[in-house]
Every structure is written in structure tokens, then in C-alpha cells.
Motif scaffolding. Structure first.
Motif, PDB file in Angstrom:
ATOM      1  N   LEU A   1      53.874  46.721  51.624  1.00 38.72           N
ATOM      2  CA  LEU A   1      52.856  47.712  51.951  1.00 38.72           C
ATOM      3  C   LEU A   1      51.615  47.042  52.510  1.00 38.72           C
ATOM      4  CD1 LEU A   1      53.022  49.948  48.751  1.00 38.72           C
ATOM      5  CD2 LEU A   1      54.092  50.390  50.963  1.00 38.72           C
ATOM      6  N   GLY A   2      51.016  47.688  53.501  1.00 38.44           N
ATOM      7  CA  GLY A   2      49.731  47.237  54.005  1.00 38.44           C
ATOM      8  C   GLY A   2      48.627  47.710  53.086  1.00 38.44           C
ATOM      9  N   PRO A   3      47.416  47.163  53.251  1.00 36.59           N
ATOM     10  CA  PRO A   3      46.305  47.546  52.367  1.00 36.59           C
ATOM     11  C   PRO A   3      46.042  49.050  52.311  1.00 36.59           C
ATOM     12  CG  PRO A   3      45.707  45.645  53.689  1.00 36.59           C
ATOM     13  CD  PRO A   3      47.030  46.134  54.203  1.00 36.59           C
ATOM     14  N   ASP A   4      46.096  49.724  53.440  1.00 39.23           N
ATOM     15  CA  ASP A   4      45.893  51.176  53.442  1.00 39.23           C
ATOM     16  C   ASP A   4      47.021  51.894  52.711  1.00 39.23           C
ATOM     17  OD1 ASP A   4      43.567  50.836  54.875  1.00 39.23           O
ATOM     18  OD2 ASP A   4      44.471  51.347  56.809  1.00 39.23           O
ATOM     19  N   GLU A   5      48.234  51.395  52.878  1.00 39.83           N
ATOM     20  CA  GLU A   5      49.381  52.009  52.220  1.00 39.83           C
ATOM     21  C   GLU A   5      49.324  51.807  50.707  1.00 39.83           C
ATOM     22  OE1 GLU A   5      52.870  51.787  55.550  1.00 39.83           O
ATOM     23  OE2 GLU A   5      52.280  49.909  54.591  1.00 39.83           O
ATOM     24  N   VAL A   6      48.818  50.664  50.266  1.00 39.82           N
ATOM     25  CA  VAL A   6      48.660  50.417  48.824  1.00 39.82           C
ATOM     26  C   VAL A   6      47.783  51.496  48.214  1.00 39.82           C
ATOM     27  CG1 VAL A   6      47.611  48.875  47.114  1.00 39.82           C
ATOM     28  CG2 VAL A   6      49.080  47.933  48.914  1.00 39.82           C
ATOM     29  N   LEU A   7      46.674  51.785  48.864  1.00 42.07           N
ATOM     30  CA  LEU A   7      45.766  52.819  48.348  1.00 42.07           C
ATOM     31  C   LEU A   7      46.422  54.186  48.341  1.00 42.07           C
ATOM     32  CD1 LEU A   7      42.432  51.713  50.048  1.00 42.07           C
ATOM     33  CD2 LEU A   7      43.137  51.375  47.677  1.00 42.07           C
ATOM     34  N   ILE A   8      47.141  54.509  49.400  1.00 41.24           N
ATOM     35  CA  ILE A   8      47.819  55.808  49.487  1.00 41.24           C
ATOM     36  C   ILE A   8      48.837  55.955  48.363  1.00 41.24           C
ATOM     37  CG2 ILE A   8      49.462  57.170  50.859  1.00 41.24           C
ATOM     38  CD1 ILE A   8      47.970  56.037  53.371  1.00 41.24           C
ATOM     39  N   VAL A   9      49.675  54.940  48.180  1.00 48.31           N
ATOM     40  CA  VAL A   9      50.721  55.015  47.159  1.00 48.31           C
ATOM     41  C   VAL A   9      50.115  55.026  45.756  1.00 48.31           C
ATOM     42  CG1 VAL A   9      52.732  53.843  46.164  1.00 48.31           C
ATOM     43  CG2 VAL A   9      52.496  54.034  48.647  1.00 48.31           C
ATOM     44  N   ALA A  10      49.133  54.178  45.507  1.00 48.99           N
ATOM     45  CA  ALA A  10      48.508  54.146  44.184  1.00 48.99           C
ATOM     46  C   ALA A  10      47.850  55.486  43.861  1.00 48.99           C
ATOM     47  CB  ALA A  10      47.490  53.011  44.101  1.00 48.99           C
ATOM     48  N   ASP A  11      47.146  56.064  44.824  1.00 55.84           N
ATOM     49  CA  ASP A  11      46.522  57.378  44.606  1.00 55.84           C
ATOM     50  C   ASP A  11      47.569  58.459  44.377  1.00 55.84           C
ATOM     51  OD1 ASP A  11      44.005  56.259  44.865  1.00 55.84           O
ATOM     52  OD2 ASP A  11      43.676  56.997  46.896  1.00 55.84           O
ATOM     53  N   SER A  12      48.618  58.433  45.186  1.00 58.10           N
ATOM     54  CA  SER A  12      49.677  59.437  45.047  1.00 58.10           C
ATOM     55  C   SER A  12      50.360  59.333  43.691  1.00 58.10           C
ATOM     56  CB  SER A  12      50.717  59.271  46.160  1.00 58.10           C
ATOM     57  OG  SER A  12      50.152  59.532  47.412  1.00 58.10           O
ATOM     58  N   LEU A  13      50.688  58.108  43.279  1.00 52.77           N
ATOM     59  CA  LEU A  13      51.357  57.931  41.997  1.00 52.77           C
ATOM     60  C   LEU A  13      50.450  58.285  40.825  1.00 52.77           C
ATOM     61  CD1 LEU A  13      53.406  54.681  42.639  1.00 52.77           C
ATOM     62  CD2 LEU A  13      54.301  57.004  42.343  1.00 52.77           C
ATOM     63  N   THR A  14      49.170  58.025  40.959  1.00 50.90           N
ATOM     64  CA  THR A  14      48.223  58.429  39.915  1.00 50.90           C
ATOM     65  C   THR A  14      48.220  59.943  39.770  1.00 50.90           C
ATOM     66  OG1 THR A  14      46.829  56.492  40.287  1.00 50.90           O
ATOM     67  CG2 THR A  14      45.804  58.379  39.183  1.00 50.90           C
ATOM     68  N   ARG A  15      48.155  60.635  40.887  1.00 47.92           N
ATOM     69  CA  ARG A  15      48.161  62.094  40.874  1.00 47.92           C
ATOM     70  C   ARG A  15      49.467  62.621  40.275  1.00 47.92           C
ATOM     71  NH1 ARG A  15      46.770  62.522  45.756  1.00 47.92           N
ATOM     72  NH2 ARG A  15      48.818  62.750  46.660  1.00 47.92           N
ATOM     73  N   VAL A  16      50.585  62.039  40.687  1.00 47.38           N
ATOM     74  CA  VAL A  16      51.879  62.481  40.171  1.00 47.38           C
ATOM     75  C   VAL A  16      51.973  62.213  38.668  1.00 47.38           C
ATOM     76  CG1 VAL A  16      54.363  62.023  40.246  1.00 47.38           C
ATOM     77  CG2 VAL A  16      53.087  62.279  42.371  1.00 47.38           C
ATOM     78  N   ARG A  17      51.504  61.047  38.227  1.00 43.98           N
ATOM     79  CA  ARG A  17      51.570  60.725  36.800  1.00 43.98           C
ATOM     80  C   ARG A  17      50.755  61.710  35.974  1.00 43.98           C
ATOM     81  NH1 ARG A  17      53.508  60.729  32.770  1.00 43.98           N
ATOM     82  NH2 ARG A  17      53.440  59.169  31.167  1.00 43.98           N
ATOM     83  N   GLN A  18      49.601  62.074  36.481  1.00 36.94           N
ATOM     84  CA  GLN A  18      48.782  63.066  35.781  1.00 36.94           C
ATOM     85  C   GLN A  18      49.499  64.415  35.728  1.00 36.94           C
ATOM     86  OE1 GLN A  18      45.327  62.566  38.260  1.00 36.94           O
ATOM     87  NE2 GLN A  18      44.290  61.298  36.742  1.00 36.94           N
ATOM     88  N   GLU A  19      50.166  64.773  36.810  1.00 36.31           N
ATOM     89  CA  GLU A  19      50.860  66.059  36.848  1.00 36.31           C
ATOM     90  C   GLU A  19      52.050  66.097  35.902  1.00 36.31           C
ATOM     91  OE1 GLU A  19      51.771  66.646  40.987  1.00 36.31           O
ATOM     92  OE2 GLU A  19      49.682  66.987  41.496  1.00 36.31           O
ATOM     93  N   VAL A  20      52.820  65.014  35.822  1.00 34.85           N
ATOM     94  CA  VAL A  20      53.990  65.032  34.956  1.00 34.85           C
ATOM     95  C   VAL A  20      53.622  64.885  33.495  1.00 34.85           C
ATOM     96  CG1 VAL A  20      55.566  64.223  36.767  1.00 34.85           C
ATOM     97  CG2 VAL A  20      54.545  62.561  35.188  1.00 34.85           C
ATOM     98  N   SER A  21      52.379  64.539  33.214  1.00 38.28           N
ATOM     99  CA  SER A  21      51.908  64.422  31.830  1.00 38.28           C
ATOM    100  C   SER A  21      51.460  65.749  31.254  1.00 38.28           C
ATOM    101  CB  SER A  21      50.726  63.444  31.756  1.00 38.28           C
ATOM    102  OG  SER A  21      51.131  62.172  32.133  1.00 38.28           O
ATOM    103  N   ARG A  22      51.162  66.710  32.105  1.00 35.41           N
ATOM    104  CA  ARG A  22      50.679  67.998  31.644  1.00 35.41           C
ATOM    105  C   ARG A  22      51.793  68.803  31.006  1.00 35.41           C
ATOM    106  NH1 ARG A  22      48.107  69.248  37.253  1.00 35.41           N
ATOM    107  NH2 ARG A  22      46.384  67.805  37.196  1.00 35.41           N
ATOM    108  N   PRO A  23      51.481  69.516  29.960  1.00 36.04           N
ATOM    109  CA  PRO A  23      52.475  70.438  29.399  1.00 36.04           C
ATOM    110  C   PRO A  23      52.838  71.492  30.442  1.00 36.04           C
ATOM    111  CG  PRO A  23      50.595  70.184  27.912  1.00 36.04           C
ATOM    112  CD  PRO A  23      50.248  69.510  29.197  1.00 36.04           C
ATOM    113  N   SER A  24      54.061  71.944  30.429  1.00 30.22           N
ATOM    114  CA  SER A  24      54.470  72.957  31.400  1.00 30.22           C
ATOM    115  C   SER A  24      53.622  74.210  31.238  1.00 30.22           C
ATOM    116  CB  SER A  24      55.959  73.286  31.250  1.00 30.22           C
ATOM    117  OG  SER A  24      56.222  73.764  29.962  1.00 30.22           O
ATOM    118  N   GLY A  25      53.369  74.856  32.384  1.00 29.55           N
ATOM    119  CA  GLY A  25      52.555  76.064  32.377  1.00 29.55           C
ATOM    120  C   GLY A  25      51.096  75.806  32.595  1.00 29.55           C
TER     121      GLY A  25
END
Length: 75
Positions: free
Chosen positions: A50-74
Motif C-alpha cells: 500500500l502507498g501512504p495514501d492507501e494506508v490511511l484509507i484502509v486504516a480509516d475504513s477498517l476502524t469504521r468497520v470495526r466500530q460498526e461490527v462492535s455495535r449491538p444489532s439494531g
């Protein structure tokens, strides 16, 4: 957001949601690998070509996804 995870990561790591749920955690507001405790952004700088810009994109995306999958359903 460009589909960097899908294009460069999913082939080995599967869906972002499954990967985040299984392998990532947020500790003190920072995304880290569960087994290593290493900051994901630091790890990505030398992983997957990954290039430097891609690192930021992937890290931000995975952070967002991790927060979403941690939430209780609903929520």
C-alpha cells in the motif's frame, strides 16, 4: 472512499467486516491487531504494497468497520 480494501486486501483477508471482527480491536481509540497489539496503520505501512495514501484509507475504513461490527444489532 476508494475501494482499496476490496482491491488489495480482500483476496487474502476476506470481507472487511469478518476481518475486523476476528482480527482487529480498538484500544484507547486506536485500531490494533488483536494478536500483535500493533497499530494497524503502522503495520500497513509495510504490508500489502500500500502507498501512504492507501494506508490511511484502509486504516480509516477498517476502524469504521470495526466500530460498526462492535455495535449491538439494531443500533
Amino acid at each position: 472512499t476508494p475501494p482499496v480494501y476490496r482491491d488489495k486486501c480482500a483476496g487474502c483477508h476476506g470481507t472487511a467486516a469478518a476481518f475486523a471482527r476476528k482480527s482487529l480491536a480498538i484500544r484507547e481509540g486506536v485500531l490494533v491487531g488483536v494478536s500483535s497489539g500493533r497499530k494497524v496503520a503502522d503495520y500497513l505501512a509495510s504490508h500489502g504494497g500500500l502507498g501512504p495514501d492507501e494506508v490511511l484509507i484502509v486504516a480509516d475504513s477498517l476502524t469504521r468497520v470495526r466500530q460498526e461490527v462492535s455495535r449491538p444489532s439494531g443500533q
